[in-house]
Design a protein around this motif. Structure first.
Motif, PDB file in Angstrom:
ATOM      1  N   LYS A   8      64.497 -29.544  -3.416  1.00  0.00           N
ATOM      2  CA  LYS A   8      63.656 -29.804  -4.590  1.00  0.00           C
ATOM      3  C   LYS A   8      63.408 -31.316  -4.740  1.00  0.00           C
ATOM      4  CE  LYS A   8      66.212 -27.295  -7.517  1.00  0.00           C
ATOM      5  NZ  LYS A   8      67.013 -26.394  -6.659  1.00  0.00           N
ATOM      6  N   LEU A   9      62.117 -31.653  -4.910  1.00  0.00           N
ATOM      7  CA  LEU A   9      61.694 -33.048  -5.083  1.00  0.00           C
ATOM      8  C   LEU A   9      61.054 -33.200  -6.455  1.00  0.00           C
ATOM      9  CD1 LEU A   9      59.731 -35.196  -2.477  1.00  0.00           C
ATOM     10  CD2 LEU A   9      59.206 -35.308  -4.907  1.00  0.00           C
ATOM     11  N   ALA A  10      61.552 -34.111  -7.252  1.00  0.00           N
ATOM     12  CA  ALA A  10      61.014 -34.345  -8.597  1.00  0.00           C
ATOM     13  C   ALA A  10      59.964 -35.452  -8.544  1.00  0.00           C
ATOM     14  CB  ALA A  10      62.131 -34.739  -9.555  1.00  0.00           C
ATOM     15  N   GLU A  11      58.756 -35.137  -9.000  1.00  0.00           N
ATOM     16  CA  GLU A  11      57.668 -36.113  -9.064  1.00  0.00           C
ATOM     17  C   GLU A  11      57.523 -36.651 -10.488  1.00  0.00           C
ATOM     18  OE1 GLU A  11      54.118 -35.369  -6.136  1.00  0.00           O
ATOM     19  OE2 GLU A  11      54.442 -33.550  -7.314  1.00  0.00           O
ATOM     20  N   LYS A  12      56.969 -37.874 -10.575  1.00  0.00           N
ATOM     21  CA  LYS A  12      56.724 -38.552 -11.855  1.00  0.00           C
ATOM     22  C   LYS A  12      58.026 -38.746 -12.641  1.00  0.00           C
ATOM     23  CE  LYS A  12      51.844 -37.374 -12.342  1.00  0.00           C
ATOM     24  NZ  LYS A  12      51.659 -36.595 -11.130  1.00  0.00           N
ATOM     25  N   VAL A  13      59.019 -39.231 -11.927  1.00  0.00           N
ATOM     26  CA  VAL A  13      60.273 -39.632 -12.570  1.00  0.00           C
ATOM     27  C   VAL A  13      60.051 -41.046 -13.099  1.00  0.00           C
ATOM     28  CG1 VAL A  13      62.744 -40.017 -12.285  1.00  0.00           C
ATOM     29  CG2 VAL A  13      61.588 -38.246 -10.932  1.00  0.00           C
ATOM     30  N   ASP A  14      59.821 -41.158 -14.404  1.00  0.00           N
ATOM     31  CA  ASP A  14      59.394 -42.438 -14.972  1.00  0.00           C
ATOM     32  C   ASP A  14      60.483 -43.170 -15.755  1.00  0.00           C
ATOM     33  OD1 ASP A  14      56.952 -41.967 -13.852  1.00  0.00           O
ATOM     34  OD2 ASP A  14      56.018 -41.228 -15.701  1.00  0.00           O
ATOM     35  N   HIS A  15      61.659 -42.549 -15.925  1.00  0.00           N
ATOM     36  CA  HIS A  15      62.731 -43.234 -16.636  1.00  0.00           C
ATOM     37  C   HIS A  15      64.087 -42.726 -16.142  1.00  0.00           C
ATOM     38  CE1 HIS A  15      63.131 -39.590 -19.121  1.00  0.00           C
ATOM     39  NE2 HIS A  15      61.807 -39.604 -19.160  1.00  0.00           N
TER      40      HIS A  15
END
Length: 445
Positions: free
Chosen positions: A199-206
């Protein structure tokens, strides 16, 4: 439409930059042309993907319309795919760790036509878009790519139905975090539980969300918290539409031989240059330098060469003019090859001398220093010296070509004598070379 120059007793008019003189065609490399029609800029965003340990695992390449774009406005998905997977792939290999994975979005049609097969399986991750229709043909194509060694990623999965077979094949599933609550992420991860995909998490902004993502089983991360996309720019030479359609026709001919493919590729300096740079990137891991188009076809095989050509040609079909330098490069290449075949040149084979002549004008075509370009060209050191060292043997051949283009009879005689080239053979080879080049560009000039 440019008018051809013809040898005649009447006064003739040459196209801009081409001067009829003494029976030879002179082409002025500095002739005024619209550079916007000769060169096409391209823009690709490269965003790192990180391991949970904080090290870079790979990059995603994203199409961009301008260097200032935060996101792409995509009118033609196939075109965006081809630009990213040809020019973008080459550009990203120039200044990054070439062992890292490269993730590229492919449209359904690009997947079905075999486009990914032009890229090295060791580093390429094929991203299947969230709006893909998982037809039987598409699943069969994905199975084929996995058998060839490619990794498969499903982009922007939100738990939607209809993707069971894709999920069974997927090595990676990308989940976009934007506007998703913790409960929604948990449901998505529960639906992914039966599958082995990472699993790859996109748009990790914080940073605050990282512990939650790790608890849900994510092990790859991409987003502004780690790194914003870096815009890579470059410029490709516009090939002529006529040559592209001609090559595409040959590519689609199932009876095409190695010789036919070689001639088609060699008719286009832009494609020749990009092919040799592409195959000599570290990503392919070849232990030897690929030094000619024939070498490339024999080593890589027709199937993969054809897939790469399809991408390049479709990427280029944006409506470019033929520059005068294009015609000039073809004449140079063919003339040197003709002299080899006539045994007037014996230091290299016809294939190598053709390439030497073909790429001799790559500096003004790309407006990049020849020193920079030579870093990417798999030419023998002696040939590279021909572009850089005025006293080298190979540079004398370039001086002879220049003298022929300017119809400088004194220089032609002196250089022919110095290089032990029979002037009659030279004149005849020049006529054949110009006839060949005219034939190759007949639809444009």
């Amino acid at each position: 439409m440019t008018t051809r120059t013809k040898r005649s007793t009447q006064k003739t008019h040459a196209p801009s930059g081409i001067i009829a003189k003494g029976g030879f065609r002179r082409i002025d490399p500095m002739a005024s042309t619209d550079k916007r029609s000769i060169y096409q800029p391209f823009f690709v965003a490269r965003q790192p993907i990180f391991h949970e340990r904080g090290k870079i695992w790979g990059y995603e390449l994203l199409f961009r319309n301008t260097p200032e774009s935060d996101k792409a406005t995509i009118v033609d998905g196939d075109l965006a795919t081809f630009v990213v997977s040809t020019c973008g792939f080459i550009r990203t290999q120039e200044d990054s760790d070439q062992t890292k994975k490269v993730c590229i979005n492919f449209t359904d049609s690009a997947l079905l036509m075999g486009a990914p097969s032009g890229l090295p399986p060791a580093v390429t991750v094929i991203e299947v878009l969230e709006n893909t229709v998982p037809s039987d043909k598409l699943i069969h194509a994905l199975i084929g790519y996995k058998q060839e060694g490619y990794l498969i990623a499903l982009d922007d999965y939100e738990g939607q139905s209809g993707f069971k077979e894709v999920l069974e094949l997927a090595d990676i599933v990308k989940v976009d975090l934007l506007h998703k609550s913790s409960s929604e992420l948990k449901v998505i991860c529960e639906r992914l539980a039966p599958y082995r995909a990472v699993k790859l998490a996109e748009k990790v902004d914080h940073q605050a969300i990282l512990p939650e993502l790790k608890a849900l089983g994510f092990s790859l991360y991409q987003g502004f918290y780690f790194a914003r996309p870096e815009i890579l720019t470059g410029r490709k030479i516009n090939s002529t539409q006529a040559s592209k359609f001609r090559i595409l026709k040959i590519v689609e001919d199932t009876s095409a031989t190695t010789e036919t493919l070689e001639k088609a590729v060699c008719s286009d300096p832009s494609i020749t240059y990009r092919l040799l740079r592409f195959l000599n990137t570290a990503a392919f891991g070849f232990s030897i330098k690929i030094t000619s188009v024939r070498h490339a076809i024999l080593l890589l095989g027709q199937k993969r060469i054809k897939n790469w050509l399809r991408m390049v040609i479709l990427s280029d079909l944006i409506g470019a003019k033929t520059p005068e330098l294009y015609a000039m490069a073809l004449v140079r290449a063919r003339l040197l090859a003709e002299l080899c075949e006539e045994q007037q040149i014996s230091i290299e084979g016809a294939d190598t001398m053709f390439l030497f002549g073909l790429l001799s004008l790559i500096e003004p075509m790309l407006e990049v220093s020849v020193e920079t370009l030579l870093k990417h060209l798999p030419l023998p050191l002696e040939l590279k010296a021909g572009y850089l060292e005025p006293d080298s043997v190979y540079h004398r051949y370039l001086k002879l070509l220049s003298a022929m283009e300017h119809a400088d009879s004194g220089q032609i005689a002196a250089l022919s004598n110095e290089l032990t080239i029979d002037t009659t053979s030279l004149a005849n080879a020049s006529v054949r070379a110009m006839a060949w080049a005219n034939q190759m560009s007949s639809a444009i000039l």
